[in-house]
Design an enzyme around this catalytic site. Structure first.
Site, PDB file in Angstrom:
ATOM      1  N   CYS A   1       2.710-104.978  -1.994  1.00 27.86           N
ATOM      2  CA  CYS A   1       1.197-105.525  -2.441  1.00 27.86           C
ATOM      3  C   CYS A   1       0.377-104.295  -1.947  1.00 27.86           C
ATOM      4  O   CYS A   1       0.589-103.435  -1.212  1.00 27.86           O
ATOM      5  CB  CYS A   1       0.947-106.433  -1.309  1.00 27.86           C
ATOM      6  SG  CYS A   1       2.178-107.825  -1.363  1.00 27.86           S
TER       7      CYS A   1
ATOM      8  N   ARG B   1       2.835 -99.665  -6.858  1.00 20.47           N
ATOM      9  CA  ARG B   1       3.462-100.301  -5.994  1.00 20.47           C
ATOM     10  C   ARG B   1       4.423-101.311  -6.536  1.00 20.47           C
ATOM     11  O   ARG B   1       5.183-102.099  -5.714  1.00 20.47           O
ATOM     12  CB  ARG B   1       2.711-100.699  -4.913  1.00 20.47           C
ATOM     13  CG  ARG B   1       1.940 -99.580  -4.313  1.00 20.47           C
ATOM     14  CD  ARG B   1       0.678 -99.886  -3.609  1.00 20.47           C
ATOM     15  NE  ARG B   1       1.095-100.432  -2.175  1.00 20.47           N
ATOM     16  CZ  ARG B   1       1.106 -99.727  -0.972  1.00 20.47           C
ATOM     17  NH1 ARG B   1       0.778 -98.423  -1.048  1.00 20.47           N
ATOM     18  NH2 ARG B   1       1.298-100.350   0.114  1.00 20.47           N
TER      19      ARG B   1
ATOM     20  N   TRP C   1       2.917-108.606  -4.672  1.00 18.08           N
ATOM     21  CA  TRP C   1       4.483-108.535  -4.890  1.00 18.08           C
ATOM     22  C   TRP C   1       5.036-110.015  -4.030  1.00 18.08           C
ATOM     23  O   TRP C   1       4.954-110.113  -3.028  1.00 18.08           O
ATOM     24  CB  TRP C   1       5.113-107.362  -4.056  1.00 18.08           C
ATOM     25  CG  TRP C   1       6.472-107.332  -4.208  1.00 18.08           C
ATOM     26  CD1 TRP C   1       7.357-107.951  -3.005  1.00 18.08           C
ATOM     27  CD2 TRP C   1       7.323-106.923  -5.239  1.00 18.08           C
ATOM     28  NE1 TRP C   1       8.509-107.789  -3.717  1.00 18.08           N
ATOM     29  CE2 TRP C   1       8.909-107.104  -4.846  1.00 18.08           C
ATOM     30  CE3 TRP C   1       7.263-106.206  -6.476  1.00 18.08           C
ATOM     31  CZ2 TRP C   1      10.068-106.833  -5.620  1.00 18.08           C
ATOM     32  CZ3 TRP C   1       8.346-106.001  -7.099  1.00 18.08           C
ATOM     33  CH2 TRP C   1       9.541-106.199  -6.726  1.00 18.08           C
TER      34      TRP C   1
ATOM     35  N   ASN D   1      -0.655-107.657   2.907  1.00 19.05           N
ATOM     36  CA  ASN D   1       0.656-107.161   2.739  1.00 19.05           C
ATOM     37  C   ASN D   1       1.584-107.245   3.849  1.00 19.05           C
ATOM     38  O   ASN D   1       1.363-106.871   4.832  1.00 19.05           O
ATOM     39  CB  ASN D   1       0.460-105.746   2.487  1.00 19.05           C
ATOM     40  CG  ASN D   1       1.807-104.996   1.840  1.00 19.05           C
ATOM     41  OD1 ASN D   1       2.672-105.685   1.418  1.00 19.05           O
ATOM     42  ND2 ASN D   1       1.655-103.378   1.861  1.00 19.05           N
ATOM     43  N   GLY D   2       2.904-107.841   3.797  1.00 16.53           N
ATOM     44  CA  GLY D   2       3.649-107.943   4.713  1.00 16.53           C
ATOM     45  C   GLY D   2       4.590-109.160   4.945  1.00 16.53           C
ATOM     46  O   GLY D   2       4.459-109.924   3.786  1.00 16.53           O
TER      47      GLY D   2
ATOM     48  N   GLU E   1      25.848 -90.243   9.134  1.00 16.55           N
ATOM     49  CA  GLU E   1      24.620 -90.027   8.551  1.00 16.55           C
ATOM     50  C   GLU E   1      23.807 -89.039   9.712  1.00 16.55           C
ATOM     51  O   GLU E   1      23.041 -88.177   9.333  1.00 16.55           O
ATOM     52  CB  GLU E   1      23.567 -91.184   8.404  1.00 16.55           C
ATOM     53  CG  GLU E   1      22.418 -91.193   8.018  1.00 16.55           C
ATOM     54  CD  GLU E   1      22.117 -90.310   6.673  1.00 16.55           C
ATOM     55  OE1 GLU E   1      23.121 -89.994   5.847  1.00 16.55           O
ATOM     56  OE2 GLU E   1      20.943 -90.101   6.370  1.00 16.55           O
TER      57      GLU E   1
ATOM     58  N   LYS F   1      22.201 -85.492   8.553  1.00 14.05           N
ATOM     59  CA  LYS F   1      20.764 -85.265   8.714  1.00 14.05           C
ATOM     60  C   LYS F   1      20.411 -84.261   9.533  1.00 14.05           C
ATOM     61  O   LYS F   1      19.542 -83.131   9.016  1.00 14.05           O
ATOM     62  CB  LYS F   1      19.610 -86.584   9.295  1.00 14.05           C
ATOM     63  CG  LYS F   1      19.633 -87.647   8.378  1.00 14.05           C
ATOM     64  CD  LYS F   1      18.530 -87.614   7.481  1.00 14.05           C
ATOM     65  CE  LYS F   1      18.684 -87.356   6.066  1.00 14.05           C
ATOM     66  NZ  LYS F   1      19.718 -87.943   5.263  1.00 14.05           N
TER      67      LYS F   1
ATOM     68  N   GLU G   1      21.543 -80.868   7.666  1.00 11.00           N
ATOM     69  CA  GLU G   1      20.917 -80.367   6.374  1.00 11.00           C
ATOM     70  C   GLU G   1      19.464 -79.971   6.736  1.00 11.00           C
ATOM     71  O   GLU G   1      18.864 -79.117   5.815  1.00 11.00           O
ATOM     72  CB  GLU G   1      20.865 -81.385   5.300  1.00 11.00           C
ATOM     73  CG  GLU G   1      20.138 -82.766   5.922  1.00 11.00           C
ATOM     74  CD  GLU G   1      20.149 -83.534   4.486  1.00 11.00           C
ATOM     75  OE1 GLU G   1      20.155 -83.192   3.192  1.00 11.00           O
ATOM     76  OE2 GLU G   1      20.127 -84.791   4.631  1.00 11.00           O
TER      77      GLU G   1
ATOM     78  N   HIS H   1      42.026 -87.619  18.765  1.00 11.38           N
ATOM     79  CA  HIS H   1      42.700 -87.158  18.068  1.00 11.38           C
ATOM     80  C   HIS H   1      42.438 -85.798  17.606  1.00 11.38           C
ATOM     81  O   HIS H   1      42.760 -85.483  16.424  1.00 11.38           O
ATOM     82  CB  HIS H   1      43.062 -88.162  17.018  1.00 11.38           C
ATOM     83  CG  HIS H   1      43.744 -89.238  17.098  1.00 11.38           C
ATOM     84  ND1 HIS H   1      44.886 -89.678  17.599  1.00 11.38           N
ATOM     85  CD2 HIS H   1      42.848 -90.624  17.443  1.00 11.38           C
ATOM     86  CE1 HIS H   1      45.022 -91.084  17.928  1.00 11.38           C
ATOM     87  NE2 HIS H   1      43.999 -91.585  17.788  1.00 11.38           N
TER      88      HIS H   1
ATOM     89  N   LYS I   1      16.497 -81.933  -4.188  1.00 15.13           N
ATOM     90  CA  LYS I   1      16.192 -83.653  -3.864  1.00 15.13           C
ATOM     91  C   LYS I   1      17.438 -84.431  -4.866  1.00 15.13           C
ATOM     92  O   LYS I   1      17.733 -85.279  -4.382  1.00 15.13           O
ATOM     93  CB  LYS I   1      14.803 -83.895  -4.254  1.00 15.13           C
ATOM     94  CG  LYS I   1      14.510 -85.477  -4.047  1.00 15.13           C
ATOM     95  CD  LYS I   1      14.894 -85.840  -2.464  1.00 15.13           C
ATOM     96  CE  LYS I   1      14.724 -87.159  -2.342  1.00 15.13           C
ATOM     97  NZ  LYS I   1      15.338 -87.826  -1.148  1.00 15.13           N
TER      98      LYS I   1
HETATM   99  C1  AGP Z   1      20.420 -86.636   1.764  1.00 13.26           C
HETATM  100  O1  AGP Z   1      19.782 -86.657   2.985  1.00 13.26           O
HETATM  101  C2  AGP Z   1      20.745 -85.480   1.134  1.00 13.26           C
HETATM  102  N1  AGP Z   1      19.547 -85.046   0.573  1.00 13.26           N
HETATM  103  C3  AGP Z   1      21.899 -85.783  -0.046  1.00 13.26           C
HETATM  104  O2  AGP Z   1      23.111 -85.926   0.667  1.00 13.26           O
HETATM  105  C4  AGP Z   1      21.616 -86.828  -1.019  1.00 13.26           C
HETATM  106  O3  AGP Z   1      21.923 -88.268  -0.245  1.00 13.26           O
HETATM  107  C5  AGP Z   1      22.986 -86.933  -2.192  1.00 13.26           C
HETATM  108  O4  AGP Z   1      22.421 -85.832  -2.947  1.00 13.26           O
HETATM  109  C6  AGP Z   1      22.737 -88.137  -3.222  1.00 13.26           C
HETATM  110  O5  AGP Z   1      21.384 -88.098  -3.828  1.00 13.26           O
HETATM  111  P1  AGP Z   1      21.202 -89.325  -4.553  1.00 13.26           P
HETATM  112  O6  AGP Z   1      21.045 -90.564  -3.745  1.00 13.26           O
HETATM  113  O7  AGP Z   1      19.978 -89.288  -5.463  1.00 13.26           O
HETATM  114  O8  AGP Z   1      22.404 -89.672  -5.503  1.00 13.26           O
END
Ligand code: AGP
Length: 606
Positions: free
Chosen positions: A2, A27, A74, A98-99, A478, A482, A485, A501, A601
């Site tokens: 919203c 939004r 929304w 909103n919420g 994950e 994080k 990267e 192992h 990205k």
């Molecule tokens: C995640 O932090 C990375 N930037 C990378 O692993 C990303 O998740 C991956 O490239 C997949 O991207 P997508 O979700 O746009 O397909």
């Protein structure tokens, strides 16, 4: 999500409210409305559908007001309709919200018992009724607002008008952002800087739990304890407001903090909040599916792993999850009566797209969990399961990850119901648990100070190990992804049961070991892993909850205590600490957090 706008003006506000709502259209919404003081009394104009419908109403009945609020809705509680459109009025109070208010049903029952009636199905109208009751009890507007906020459980951003106070707008935020705009003798509130951008570039961002009163003299801000608070006023050029970092230093930091709202907006697109039932778009018949094949890369692949755990556990429906770049070349054996689900924030990742097309060529029905709803994947699949977290700018995916998990959690519950593994009561219980997630994710983000202290240590490390069991294993992957990267520190995520192992050879007093362990059915085993690691000098960073802290072996270097939560939403609640750890380590190392070296990205090439 919203959108909210409020204007304490010196001239007519109708056009400005509409202009602002149009800037908030990105939004997503399904109805809109405005309200303002006309000759000292509040009047409303509302319409289902797009803002054009509202403009048609205003052509017949203009709103001649100089102080007013506006809202794009929304739908969360109650179908898109004019009666459910905001602003909502109860007695002297008219407000926009909103919420999600989780305890709205019990509050509404209590208010009904006091003789209140309601015109809508919304949780928002309950807030208005509560506030009006407090005013009726003799409280001044701000005191009445504080007393109301203290009774609410859930997330909100509010804009409030009170009859009898024609130059006052009140606002409040918890879990959904709200900014205050400073004009020349005029004041504004809005969902973000974009909302107030046409009127001023001087904004301040309210903190979690803040509430505010604005009038022609300025703003009076109070923190959640009710103490006067000072919030920095920043200049945000209108152009930058389009995708702005707000008070944050990086998009990644903002996106971590945006997660409660992104989860809320995504969840409410997959559940019927009124009846606490799942409502998955696309009409997939989970009862007839032989299996689900998830293909994805990176963080999206890890979200897919969590989907596997939930869907198989709840629905007893086989799920394969595979890294797209491997899947597309190994000639996998597939069953045509299966569903392929492409997981992708961008919807453009080349390997995922190729794997998707491979499955489609084998006659499988296809779905995509995507953020970019105009993307190639969204256009090529049979069913789109969108996430609604807004544009994700930081290369390291955070809010898209948790939004993807929200979708897969709702799908797991829906599939379980469709396949007769749970009854309606259990489905309703699980949906209510899922609806708590935005608030608990907001609580989890409050661990930031504790995590920031840990980051100082981790920033010195050469290698870091992340361990977890059950759904905390994908989350360990994950956390490691994080960290590596964005801080360039080598990190590995491992199933804690695998420690003996091989990885235990890595353990020494220089290797931080992050162990993710809610007090759940895996806890005892995780606790013994913790002992194994500490016995070899390992420096354990233990992320658990209050019960886990009580039962954990002594000797951890640090214990981070996350909010208690149902196992169903633990992956959502345990994501912020690992995201914040990576973020603060990267900041301490002076890394380029939003654009890490060598990364893009969206990887649109092989
Ligand atoms: C995640 O932090 C990375 N930037 C990378 O692993 C990303 O998740 C991956 O490239 C997949 O991207 P997508 O979700 O746009 O397909």
């Amino acid at each position: 999500m919203c959108g909210i706008i409020g204007v304490v003006g010196k001239t007519s506000v109708q056009e400005r409210l509409i202009a602002s709502l149009k800037r908030l259209e990105y939004r997503g919404y399904d109805s809109a409305g405005i309200a303002g003081f006309v000759d000292g009394k509040v009047e409303r104009r509302r319409a289902k559908g797009k803002i054009r419908a509202l403009e048609d109403v205003l052509a017949d009945q203009p709103l001649n007001a100089t102080v007013g609020i506006g809202h794009t809705r929304w739908a969360t509680h109650g179908a898109p309709s004019a009666p459910n459109a905001h602003p909502h009025t109860q007695g002297r109070v008219t407000l926009v919200h909103n919420g999600i208010i989780e305890n709205y049903a019990e509050l509404r029952e209590r208010l009904r018992a006091q003789g209140r009636t309601f015109e809508s199905e919304t949780d928002t109208e309950v807030i208005a009724a509560l506030l009006d009751s407090e005013l009726a009890g003799g409280a001044e507007p701000l005191a009445a607002l504080k007393a109301t906020l203290d009774q609410l459980v859930g997330a909100y951003a509010l804009g409030v008008l009170v009859d009898g106070f024609p130059s006052l707008i009140m606002g409040a935020r918890r879990g959904s952002p709200l900014v205050v705009g400073y004009g020349d003798g005029e004041m504004f509130i809005g969902s973000d800087a974009l909302a107030v951008g046409p009127f001023t570039s001087r904004v301040c961002y309210l903190d979690e739990g803040d509430y505010v009163a604005i009038d022609h003299d300025g703003a009076r801000i109070f923190d959640q304890a009710g103490k006067p608070a000072k919030r920095a006023i920043r200049t945000v050029p209108a152009s930058a407001a389009l995708v702005e970092k707000g008070n944050y230093r990086h998009f990644m930091e903002k996106e971590i903090h945006d997660q409660p709202e992104g989860c809320q907006h995504t969840i409410t697109a997959y559940v019927d909040t009124l009846n606490a039932r799942t409502a998955i778009p696309g009409g997939v018949d989970f009862a007839s599916l032989a299996r689900i094949q998830i293909v994805a890369c990176g963080t999206s692949y890890i979200a897919g792993m969590l989907g596997k755990y939930m869907i198989e556990q709840l629905a007893d429906l086989p799920v394969d999850v595979e890294i797209a770049s491997e899947f597309r070349y190994r000639q996998p054996a597939l069953q045509s009566d299966s569903l392929v689900v492409a997981m992708s924030q961008s919807g453009e990742t080349a390997d995922t797209l190729a794997a998707l097309r491979y499955c489609q060529a084998k006659g499988m029905r296809s779905a995509a969990v995507v953020n970019a709803q105009e993307s190639t994947m969204a256009r090529e699949v049979d069913v789109v399961w969108p996430i609604h977290c807004g544009p994700e700018i930081g290369v390291a995916s955070t809010k898209a990850f948790t939004a993807q998990i929200c979708v897969l959690t709702a799908v797991a519950v829906a599939a379980a119901r469709a396949r007769g593994k749970i009854d309606e009561a259990e489905e309703q219980r699980l949906v209510r648990v899922l609806l708590e997630a935005p608030r608990l994710v907001a609580e989890s983000i409050k661990l930031e100070d504790a995590v920031q202290r840990v980051a100082t240590e981790v920033a010195k490390a050469r290698d870091v190990l992340y361990l977890g069991r059950g759904p905390m294993f994908p989350l360990s992957l994950e956390g490691a992804l994080k960290l590596k990267e964005i801080s360039y520190i080598h990190a590995e995520g491992y199933a804690a049961g695998e420690l003996k192992h091989g990885p235990i050879a890595l353990v020494d007093d220089k290797t931080p070991i992050v162990i993710l362990a809610p007090f759940d059915s895996y806890f005892e085993k995780s606790a013994s892993n913790m002992n194994e690691v500490m016995a070899r000098g390992g420096q354990v960073i233990f992320i658990t909850d209050a019960d886990g802290e009580k039962h954990a072996p002594k000797g951890a270097r640090v214990v981070v205590t996350a909010p208690r939560c149902d196992p169903l939403i633990a992956p959502l609640v345990y994501s912020p600490p690992i995201q914040l750890l990576a973020y603060h380590v990267a900041v301490q190392k002076g890394a380029d957090v939003d654009q890490p070296r060598n990364l893009a990205k969206s990887v649109t090439v092989e």
